[in-house]
Write an enzyme that holds these catalytic residues in place. Sequence first.
Site, PDB file in Angstrom:
ATOM      1  N   SER A 160       0.674  -1.089   0.003  1.00 18.35           N
ATOM      2  CA  SER A 160      -0.091   0.046   0.015  1.00 18.35           C
ATOM      3  C   SER A 160       0.869   1.176  -0.059  1.00 18.35           C
ATOM      4  CB  SER A 160      -0.846  -0.100   1.300  1.00 18.35           C
ATOM      5  OG  SER A 160      -1.640  -0.879   1.106  1.00 18.35           O
TER       6      SER A 160
ATOM      7  N   ASP B 244      -7.877  -5.287   1.209  1.00 18.30           N
ATOM      8  CA  ASP B 244      -6.683  -5.601   1.624  1.00 18.30           C
ATOM      9  C   ASP B 244      -6.581  -5.912   3.035  1.00 18.30           C
ATOM     10  OD1 ASP B 244      -3.869  -5.896   1.377  1.00 18.30           O
ATOM     11  OD2 ASP B 244      -3.729  -4.010   2.601  1.00 18.30           O
TER      12      ASP B 244
END
Length: 510
Positions: A62, A400
């Site tokens: 990320s 995620d």
Amino acid sequence: MAKKPVMLMILDGFGISDKVDGNAVKAASKPNFDKYFNNYPHTHLGASGLSVGLPDGQMGNSEVGHLNIGAGRIVYQSLTKITKAIEDGDFFKNAALNKAVNNVLENDSTLHLMGLLSPGGVHSHTNHLKGLLQLAKKKNVKKVFVHAFLDGRDVPPSSAKEFIKDIEDYMNEIGLGEIATVSGRYYAMDRDNRWEREELAYNAMVLGKGEEAESAIKAVDASYHDNKTDEFVLPTVIVKEGKPVATIKDKDSVIFFNFRPDRARQITRAIAEEAFDGFKRDRLNIEFVTMTEYDASFKGVDVAFGPENITNTLGEYVSNKGLNQLRIAETEKYAHVTFFFNGGVEEPNKNEDRALISSPKVATYDLKPEMSAYEVTDELLKRLDEDKYDMVILNFANPDMVGHTGILEAAKKAVETVDECLGKIVDKVLKLDGSVFITADHGNSEQMIDYSNGKPMTAHTVNPVPFVYVSNHTEAKKLNEGVLADIAPTMLQEMGLEKPEEMTGKSLFE
């Protein structure tokens, strides 16, 4: 005149894979995403390895994803930079690292190396720990102890023993170093101000209090016996003859070898910061070095590899054009759409509003796969009614964060939740005659099992991510394949703006 917002929607951890087995993205009912993907211009983007400035074959993450998207250029990552420094020898001349080493030589004290013991490459890399051990050996340091945080997220959930054996073999080979504590990253690397977790890790490292074991391997075995995988190993002190092998004391040096800041800040504050109120503790008089800059405001901390100055990011450039922008996410990904998206700058740009929605307080997100997606959506729809924003950057954390649990059904629900929200938001933006770019920063939920052994997979993937352009004016528009760095130039073209020369990414419009 009413604003026609250009929105970037980042579905965190939503990769593309043809495999059906263990693919939560494919298994989920997602009528909205499917409709946009099938009826609007779309392509795939590289989000791992060399495409985002990581070593070839390294999964994306990320931080890296948002940096590349926001910068509009490939940003060479700390992992790559530090590895290169070890290879070419600059690492061993590094001023901050040598300061830590010299402190222990002058005081006949102990060098502590703490960080995530993992080859995952997301927060740290085992090779960097080996580099530090090599440095200590070269400089004739006599007492070196490792405080190993265990991963189980960016690598298989029960793989710690392999990495412990690897580092212990290396320490035996060079005749220096010993593991003093082990802690699951759930405790040592929290980022949500759950100080009761960090306190357990702190107590093990500094006070020598906590679970006890005769070796790191035995600590992990005991944890597995209690059905706790690597991430959740309780902070454990390695003892010999009933005493801790080492604790962090005054005059010692600590090098924290994690290079990713977000999960390294809290334990750094607990050990090194003067003003600290997370829990009661006595401040130590130590030399503390962080591998990269975790927070520019930290005092009493030296940084081995300083930040790269990334100018003219998408946010900065749009701000300088006098346009208004909004960044919105829940807690887990708020730093990503702000700090990382802005090239590692904490301060908002002029005319940059931010909306932070709290992530739910649950132990693990499979217990609430919806997370705060509905609340994020409600807040965003409300903000869009203000007719204020030219550009919106939005992150949905679910694919995620739930993907990291390794639980397929929960990840499926996470994707379905996001799809429901996606539909509401796109409808609204199209009513405003704006446009939406739908993408992801890296893969995760599209592979929930390790195909080599059939076990749950909790890590990110190297798969490409989708890039979809939804607008009322898509006629004759086609998209080329590219990388995450190409998103910003594409958005600028949609906004009728030239890209700045610092952006080396290319517009994806053919």
